[in-house]
Design a protein around this motif. Structure first.
Motif, PDB file in Angstrom:
ATOM      1  N   VAL A  45       0.861  -1.179   0.000  1.00 20.82           N
ATOM      2  CA  VAL A  45       0.000   0.000   0.000  1.00 20.82           C
ATOM      3  C   VAL A  45       0.899   1.231   0.000  1.00 20.82           C
ATOM      4  N   SER A  46       0.612   2.198  -0.880  1.00 21.03           N
ATOM      5  CA  SER A  46       1.475   3.369  -1.024  1.00 21.03           C
ATOM      6  C   SER A  46       1.425   4.302   0.176  1.00 21.03           C
ATOM      7  N   ASP A  47       0.290   4.398   0.837  1.00 16.82           N
ATOM      8  CA  ASP A  47       0.149   5.243   2.027  1.00 16.82           C
ATOM      9  C   ASP A  47      -0.845   4.569   2.967  1.00 16.82           C
ATOM     10  N   GLY A  48      -0.325   3.909   3.981  1.00 14.38           N
ATOM     11  CA  GLY A  48      -1.152   3.149   4.897  1.00 14.38           C
ATOM     12  C   GLY A  48      -2.215   3.969   5.586  1.00 14.38           C
ATOM     13  N   ALA A  49      -1.859   5.132   6.092  1.00  7.93           N
ATOM     14  CA  ALA A  49      -2.816   5.960   6.827  1.00  7.93           C
ATOM     15  C   ALA A  49      -3.942   6.438   5.923  1.00  7.93           C
ATOM     16  N   ALA A  50      -3.631   6.837   4.693  1.00  7.96           N
ATOM     17  CA  ALA A  50      -4.667   7.283   3.766  1.00  7.96           C
ATOM     18  C   ALA A  50      -5.580   6.116   3.389  1.00  7.96           C
ATOM     19  N   ALA A  51      -4.999   4.958   3.136  1.00 10.88           N
ATOM     20  CA  ALA A  51      -5.795   3.785   2.769  1.00 10.88           C
ATOM     21  C   ALA A  51      -6.690   3.339   3.919  1.00 10.88           C
ATOM     22  N   ALA A  52      -6.215   3.462   5.150  1.00  8.13           N
ATOM     23  CA  ALA A  52      -6.984   3.028   6.317  1.00  8.13           C
ATOM     24  C   ALA A  52      -8.276   3.826   6.478  1.00  8.13           C
ATOM     25  N   ARG A  53      -8.346   4.998   5.862  1.00  6.98           N
ATOM     26  CA  ARG A  53      -9.539   5.831   5.956  1.00  6.98           C
ATOM     27  C   ARG A  53     -10.603   5.458   4.920  1.00  6.98           C
ATOM     28  N   SER A  54     -10.348   4.458   4.093  1.00 12.21           N
ATOM     29  CA  SER A  54     -11.323   4.053   3.079  1.00 12.21           C
ATOM     30  C   SER A  54     -11.714   2.595   3.288  1.00 12.21           C
ATOM     31  N   SER A  55     -12.870   2.226   2.785  1.00 14.66           N
ATOM     32  CA  SER A  55     -13.378   0.873   3.038  1.00 14.66           C
ATOM     33  C   SER A  55     -12.491  -0.204   2.420  1.00 14.66           C
ATOM     34  N   TYR A  56     -12.126  -0.071   1.156  1.00 14.10           N
ATOM     35  CA  TYR A  56     -11.296  -1.105   0.525  1.00 14.10           C
ATOM     36  C   TYR A  56      -9.870  -1.069   1.062  1.00 14.10           C
ATOM     37  N   GLY A  57      -9.363   0.121   1.288  1.00 17.04           N
ATOM     38  CA  GLY A  57      -8.017   0.250   1.822  1.00 17.04           C
ATOM     39  C   GLY A  57      -7.890  -0.316   3.217  1.00 17.04           C
ATOM     40  N   SER A  58      -8.915  -0.144   4.038  1.00 16.74           N
ATOM     41  CA  SER A  58      -8.844  -0.652   5.405  1.00 16.74           C
ATOM     42  C   SER A  58      -8.806  -2.178   5.441  1.00 16.74           C
ATOM     43  N   VAL A  59      -9.401  -2.830   4.444  1.00 16.75           N
ATOM     44  CA  VAL A  59      -9.303  -4.292   4.350  1.00 16.75           C
ATOM     45  C   VAL A  59      -7.831  -4.691   4.265  1.00 16.75           C
ATOM     46  N   LEU A  60      -7.061  -3.939   3.483  1.00 13.78           N
ATOM     47  CA  LEU A  60      -5.644  -4.245   3.283  1.00 13.78           C
ATOM     48  C   LEU A  60      -4.791  -3.812   4.475  1.00 13.78           C
ATOM     49  N   THR A  61      -5.009  -2.602   4.953  1.00  8.91           N
ATOM     50  CA  THR A  61      -4.174  -2.111   6.057  1.00  8.91           C
ATOM     51  C   THR A  61      -4.432  -2.867   7.346  1.00  8.91           C
ATOM     52  N   ASP A  62      -5.683  -3.252   7.595  1.00 10.04           N
ATOM     53  CA  ASP A  62      -5.972  -4.050   8.788  1.00 10.04           C
ATOM     54  C   ASP A  62      -5.191  -5.355   8.749  1.00 10.04           C
ATOM     55  N   GLU A  63      -5.141  -5.975   7.581  1.00 12.34           N
ATOM     56  CA  GLU A  63      -4.390  -7.224   7.421  1.00 12.34           C
ATOM     57  C   GLU A  63      -2.895  -6.994   7.654  1.00 12.34           C
ATOM     58  N   LEU A  64      -2.352  -5.918   7.099  1.00 10.75           N
ATOM     59  CA  LEU A  64      -0.931  -5.628   7.262  1.00 10.75           C
ATOM     60  C   LEU A  64      -0.584  -5.309   8.713  1.00 10.75           C
ATOM     61  N   VAL A  65      -1.438  -4.565   9.392  1.00  8.55           N
ATOM     62  CA  VAL A  65      -1.194  -4.244  10.799  1.00  8.55           C
ATOM     63  C   VAL A  65      -1.271  -5.512  11.648  1.00  8.55           C
ATOM     64  N   ASP A  66      -2.245  -6.385  11.340  1.00  6.36           N
ATOM     65  CA  ASP A  66      -2.346  -7.668  12.051  1.00  6.36           C
ATOM     66  C   ASP A  66      -1.092  -8.508  11.839  1.00  6.36           C
ATOM     67  N   GLN A  67      -0.594  -8.565  10.592  1.00  7.89           N
ATOM     68  CA  GLN A  67       0.617  -9.330  10.294  1.00  7.89           C
ATOM     69  C   GLN A  67       1.813  -8.773  11.048  1.00  7.89           C
ATOM     70  N   ALA A  68       1.933  -7.461  11.110  1.00  6.71           N
ATOM     71  CA  ALA A  68       3.050  -6.837  11.820  1.00  6.71           C
ATOM     72  C   ALA A  68       2.965  -7.158  13.300  1.00  6.71           C
ATOM     73  N   GLY A  69       1.763  -7.141  13.853  1.00 12.37           N
ATOM     74  CA  GLY A  69       1.583  -7.461  15.261  1.00 12.37           C
ATOM     75  C   GLY A  69       1.936  -8.895  15.567  1.00 12.37           C
ATOM     76  N   GLU A  70       1.548  -9.824  14.680  1.00 12.49           N
ATOM     77  CA  GLU A  70       1.865 -11.230  14.888  1.00 12.49           C
ATOM     78  C   GLU A  70       3.362 -11.461  14.869  1.00 12.49           C
ATOM     79  N   SER A  71       4.061 -10.830  13.929  1.00 12.44           N
ATOM     80  CA  SER A  71       5.500 -11.057  13.856  1.00 12.44           C
ATOM     81  C   SER A  71       6.215 -10.402  15.029  1.00 12.44           C
ATOM     82  N   GLU A  72       5.695  -9.262  15.477  1.00  9.89           N
ATOM     83  CA  GLU A  72       6.332  -8.561  16.584  1.00  9.89           C
ATOM     84  C   GLU A  72       6.168  -9.315  17.886  1.00  9.89           C
ATOM     85  N   PHE A  73       4.988  -9.903  18.103  1.00 12.81           N
ATOM     86  CA  PHE A  73       4.727 -10.558  19.370  1.00 12.81           C
ATOM     87  C   PHE A  73       4.839 -12.068  19.303  1.00 12.81           C
TER      88      PHE A  73
END
Length: 183
Positions: free
Chosen positions: A71-99
């Motif tokens: 995603v070219s801009d995570g914060a901008a994408a997170a504010r839209s319905s289709y973008g949030s589908v992608l950013t939510d997944e990426l944030v979840d993946q980052a959390g899983e790898s971190e913890f």
């Protein structure tokens, strides 16, 4: 909000590009299924998504493998319905790898004060729901097709125009004219 979405299926003859609707896409699995429907055998399929020159995303699906997302801009994408589908997944993946690493969790608990200081510094670079401002995801997903990670990140930087970036990416993949025909 106006979106543009195209599916690019890799074939023996190059890329087959078609515009697609995202009306029935509610999850990353839905998007992956949409991509797999366009695949010939288990060849790679890319989904380009752009929202009104605010952000763009590329989702790569290879057979039954998990989708790879950029995603070219995570914060901008997170504010839209289709973008949030992608950013939510990426944030979840980052959390899983971190913890996922117990040693990392213990070290973080021991150093909570330093983590709080870092969080204060990071407030300027994090948008809604903890989604970072700027590029997010797998910047190497197009390397195999001749577009290096640093080039993709360069098309995503501040001041970049997502529509122009997708055109440049399509040109690098060898399907610029075909993508332009469906725009």
């Amino acid at each position: 909000m106006a979106y543009f979405a195209a599916v690019l299926a890799r074939t023996e003859d190059g890329w087959d590009v078609s515009e697609t609707e995202l009306d029935n896409v509610e999850t990353l699995a839905d998007l992956a299924d949409l991509a797999r429907e366009a695949a010939q055998d288990d060849d790679s399929v890319l989904v380009f998504i752009e929202q009104e020159d605010a952000w763009f995303a590329i989702v790569r699906v290879d057979g039954e493998d998990d989708p790879r997302i950029f995603v070219s801009d995570g914060a901008a994408a997170a504010r839209s319905s289709y973008g949030s589908v992608l950013t939510d997944e990426l944030v979840d993946q980052a959390g899983e790898s971190e913890f996922g690493d117990l040693d990392n969790l213990v070290a973080e608990l021991e150093d909570e004060e330093a983590a709080q200081e870092q969080e204060d510094e990071d407030e300027d670079t994090v948008g809604r729901g903890g989604v970072p401002v700027g590029p997010l995801g797998d910047s190497h997903l197009l390397t195999e097709f001749g577009l290096a990670s640093d080039e993709l990140l360069g098309l995503s930087g501040e001041g970049a125009v997502p529509g122009d970036a997708l055109e440049e990416i399509a040109e690098a993949l060898g399907c610029g004219e075909v993508l332009e025909a469906v725009r």
